[in-house]
Design an enzyme around this catalytic site. Structure first.
Site, PDB file in Angstrom:
ATOM      1  N   ARG A  62       4.832  19.889  66.720  1.00  0.00           N
ATOM      2  CA  ARG A  62       5.937  19.227  67.010  1.00  0.00           C
ATOM      3  C   ARG A  62       6.570  18.211  66.209  1.00  0.00           C
ATOM      4  O   ARG A  62       7.606  18.096  65.848  1.00  0.00           O
ATOM      5  CB  ARG A  62       6.084  18.845  68.494  1.00  0.00           C
ATOM      6  CG  ARG A  62       5.841  19.605  69.682  1.00  0.00           C
ATOM      7  CD  ARG A  62       6.192  19.322  71.076  1.00  0.00           C
ATOM      8  NE  ARG A  62       4.780  18.510  71.352  1.00  0.00           N
ATOM      9  CZ  ARG A  62       4.441  17.328  71.766  1.00  0.00           C
ATOM     10  NH1 ARG A  62       5.452  16.802  72.240  1.00  0.00           N
ATOM     11  NH2 ARG A  62       3.269  16.838  71.947  1.00  0.00           N
ATOM     12  N   TYR A  90      -2.476  27.341  63.225  1.00  0.00           N
ATOM     13  CA  TYR A  90      -1.475  27.493  64.124  1.00  0.00           C
ATOM     14  C   TYR A  90      -0.165  28.483  63.787  1.00  0.00           C
ATOM     15  O   TYR A  90      -0.044  28.380  62.421  1.00  0.00           O
ATOM     16  CB  TYR A  90      -0.499  26.009  64.367  1.00  0.00           C
ATOM     17  CG  TYR A  90      -1.477  24.988  64.871  1.00  0.00           C
ATOM     18  CD1 TYR A  90      -1.630  24.633  66.163  1.00  0.00           C
ATOM     19  CD2 TYR A  90      -2.200  24.075  63.925  1.00  0.00           C
ATOM     20  CE1 TYR A  90      -2.564  23.694  66.748  1.00  0.00           C
ATOM     21  CE2 TYR A  90      -2.831  23.116  64.541  1.00  0.00           C
ATOM     22  CZ  TYR A  90      -3.167  22.824  65.759  1.00  0.00           C
ATOM     23  OH  TYR A  90      -3.921  21.946  66.088  1.00  0.00           O
ATOM     24  N   ASP A 105      -0.748  22.076  73.688  1.00  0.00           N
ATOM     25  CA  ASP A 105       0.263  21.842  74.602  1.00  0.00           C
ATOM     26  C   ASP A 105       0.724  23.019  75.535  1.00  0.00           C
ATOM     27  O   ASP A 105       0.097  24.197  75.454  1.00  0.00           O
ATOM     28  CB  ASP A 105       1.762  21.868  73.740  1.00  0.00           C
ATOM     29  CG  ASP A 105       1.702  20.400  72.992  1.00  0.00           C
ATOM     30  OD1 ASP A 105       0.962  19.471  73.168  1.00  0.00           O
ATOM     31  OD2 ASP A 105       2.526  20.367  72.349  1.00  0.00           O
ATOM     32  N   ASP A 152      10.169  19.661  72.184  1.00  0.00           N
ATOM     33  CA  ASP A 152       9.782  21.168  72.353  1.00  0.00           C
ATOM     34  C   ASP A 152      11.089  21.919  73.153  1.00  0.00           C
ATOM     35  O   ASP A 152      11.856  21.322  73.561  1.00  0.00           O
ATOM     36  CB  ASP A 152       8.403  21.067  72.912  1.00  0.00           C
ATOM     37  CG  ASP A 152       8.348  20.497  74.550  1.00  0.00           C
ATOM     38  OD1 ASP A 152       9.550  20.395  74.874  1.00  0.00           O
ATOM     39  OD2 ASP A 152       7.242  20.175  74.854  1.00  0.00           O
TER      40      ASP A 152
END
Length: 197
Positions: A183, A77, A49, A91
């Site tokens: 997300r 992550y 992203d 987000d």
């Protein structure tokens, strides 16, 4: 006999691990490197992203034929969830859609997070690059279109809380397979913990 069109650029071949900064899309990263190395062919081994920073594998030339292996590889992550606010895009950039005064404890987050390890079903965020009837989901979402994305199976190999600097924020480490959305996990955890607003 038809002549094969010559590709512009040099026949650069190999992989580059790019540390992609925040506010750069994966597509922009590819375009910058294509110009920088005057490369005939460039691709990336996964999408980060724009708000994410981290390693983005970039393939040049003949290496683009191996991109699928990078896409199928394990991903890692580290991300921070901010509790108490929901946004349209799930987000920090999105417009706030709801707020909540609920804040989970570290023990509560760790307890619920155990349910997210293994093969799980995850509904991708509406602001994602998934195609819906030939159009990107994020384009439809920005246009205010009403649509639903189907759940997909994703593999989560490891998920752990690695920090809680204050009651509003929790830092999580995840190791996953392809197709996993940070997300979506943040959204689902907030829902399960009653913090989604």
């Amino acid at each position: 006999m038809a002549r094969q069109r010559k590709r512009k650029g040099d026949p650069v071949t190999g992989w580059l691990n790019l540390f992609k900064p925040v506010d750069m899309t994966s597509t922009q990263a590819v375009a910058i490197l294509k110009r920088r190395y005057n490369a005939a062919k460039v691709g990336h081994g996964g999408t980060l992203d724009p708000l994410a920073d981290g390693i983005l594998p970039i393939a040049f030339g003949e290496a683009t034929k191996t991109v699928q292996w990078a896409m199928d590889a394990e991903k890692e992550y580290v991300f921070t969830i901010r509790w108490g606010i929901s946004t349209a895009s799930q987000d920090a950039e999105g417009e706030a859609t709801a707020t909540s005064d609920a804040r989970p404890t570290r023990d509560e987050v760790e307890d619920v997070l155990r349910n997210y390890v293994g093969t799980i079903e995850q509904v991708p965020p509406k602001y994602s690059a998934i195609k819906v009837d030939g159009q990107r989901a994020y384009d439809l979402a920005r246009e205010g279109e009403d649509f639903e994305l189907k759940p997909r199976e994703v593999d989560v190999f490891e998920a752990a809380v690695i920090g809680m600097p204050d009651p509003d924020h929790t830092v999580i480490h995840v190791t996953s397979g392809k197709g996993f959305y940070v997300r979506a996990m943040a959204r689902d955890l907030a829902f399960d913990l009653g913090c989604e607003g």
